[in-house]
Design an enzyme around this catalytic site. Structure first.
Site, PDB file in Angstrom:
ATOM      1  N   ARG A   1      94.135  30.427 -42.788  1.00  0.00           N
ATOM      2  CA  ARG A   1      95.376  30.464 -43.581  1.00  0.00           C
ATOM      3  C   ARG A   1      96.048  29.103 -43.650  1.00  0.00           C
ATOM      4  O   ARG A   1      97.271  28.993 -43.583  1.00  0.00           O
ATOM      5  CB  ARG A   1      96.344  31.489 -42.989  1.00  0.00           C
ATOM      6  CG  ARG A   1      95.795  32.900 -43.019  1.00  0.00           C
ATOM      7  CD  ARG A   1      96.808  33.877 -42.513  1.00  0.00           C
ATOM      8  NE  ARG A   1      96.253  35.221 -42.459  1.00  0.00           N
ATOM      9  CZ  ARG A   1      96.872  36.251 -41.918  1.00  0.00           C
ATOM     10  NH1 ARG A   1      98.071  36.095 -41.385  1.00  0.00           N
ATOM     11  NH2 ARG A   1      96.305  37.439 -41.901  1.00  0.00           N
ATOM     12  N   CYS A   2      95.251  28.069 -43.798  1.00  0.00           N
ATOM     13  CA  CYS A   2      95.732  26.693 -43.782  1.00  0.00           C
ATOM     14  C   CYS A   2      95.592  26.101 -45.182  1.00  0.00           C
ATOM     15  O   CYS A   2      94.730  26.513 -45.955  1.00  0.00           O
ATOM     16  CB  CYS A   2      94.889  25.901 -42.771  1.00  0.00           C
ATOM     17  SG  CYS A   2      95.278  24.149 -42.653  1.00  0.00           S
ATOM     18  N   GLY A   3      96.409  25.107 -45.478  1.00  0.00           N
ATOM     19  CA  GLY A   3      96.261  24.397 -46.739  1.00  0.00           C
ATOM     20  C   GLY A   3      94.902  23.717 -46.866  1.00  0.00           C
ATOM     21  O   GLY A   3      94.423  23.450 -47.963  1.00  0.00           O
TER      22      GLY A   3
END
Length: 169
Positions: free
Chosen positions: A42-44
């Site tokens: 769930r990271c950029g």
């Protein structure tokens, strides 16, 4: 902090559990060029999975392997179970490179492999805390660190490609 000499001379001295829970000695990768990456769902930077898989597909026949190491150290961006992480990586990014079980890459509960990777005793050029998800350590065929790339450096970056090709040749 444990000193490099007390901890061993290479990544081959460490064992992680696979994402399925099986002990995986990193010595299984002896003689290969390895890219260790702390990953999060769930990271950029999560779309880097696409570039990582492309790199793996391009070079795996030449003795290159990527090892994905999920960690929830940054902004709670890897909250899932190992099974959820595995499902996400396969369904969203068609990941085929080896994935390990979730560990901690910094702090009091830092896994021994990351104590080794970030210790100045190991190699002062590449030492220092992991700053965010998708930090990449390039490991030579001898199990020693040859390069470190911070999160913003993508798998497709020419410096990453050049470093991998130099180690493979």
């Amino acid at each position: 902090m444990i000193s490099g000499s007390a901890m061993g001379a290479s990544i081959y001295d460490f064992t992680l559990n696979s994402i399925d829970g099986h002990p995986t000695p990193l010595s299984h990768f002896k003689g290969k060029v390895v890219l260790l990456v702390n990953v999060a769902s769930r990271c950029g930077y999560t779309p880097q999975y696409t570039g990582l898989e492309a790199l793996y597909e391009k070079y795996k026949g030449r003795g290159f392997v990527i090892v994905g190491i999920p960690a929830n150290n940054f902004g709670g961006q890897e909250p899932g179970t190992n099974e959820e992480i595995k499902t996400f990586c396969k369904s969203k990014y068609s990941v085929t490179f080896p994935m390990m079980a979730k560990v901690s890459v910094k702090g009091a509960d830092q896994t021994p492999l990351y104590q080794f990777l970030t210790a100045s005793d190991t190699d002062s050029k590449f030492a220092g805390d992991i700053k965010w998800n998708f930090t990449k350590f390039l490991i030579g065929k001898d199990g020693r660190i040859v390069n470190r790339f911070e999160s913003k450096v993508t798998p497709e970056d020419p410096q990453v490609i050049t470093a991998i090709e130099q180690e493979l040749n």
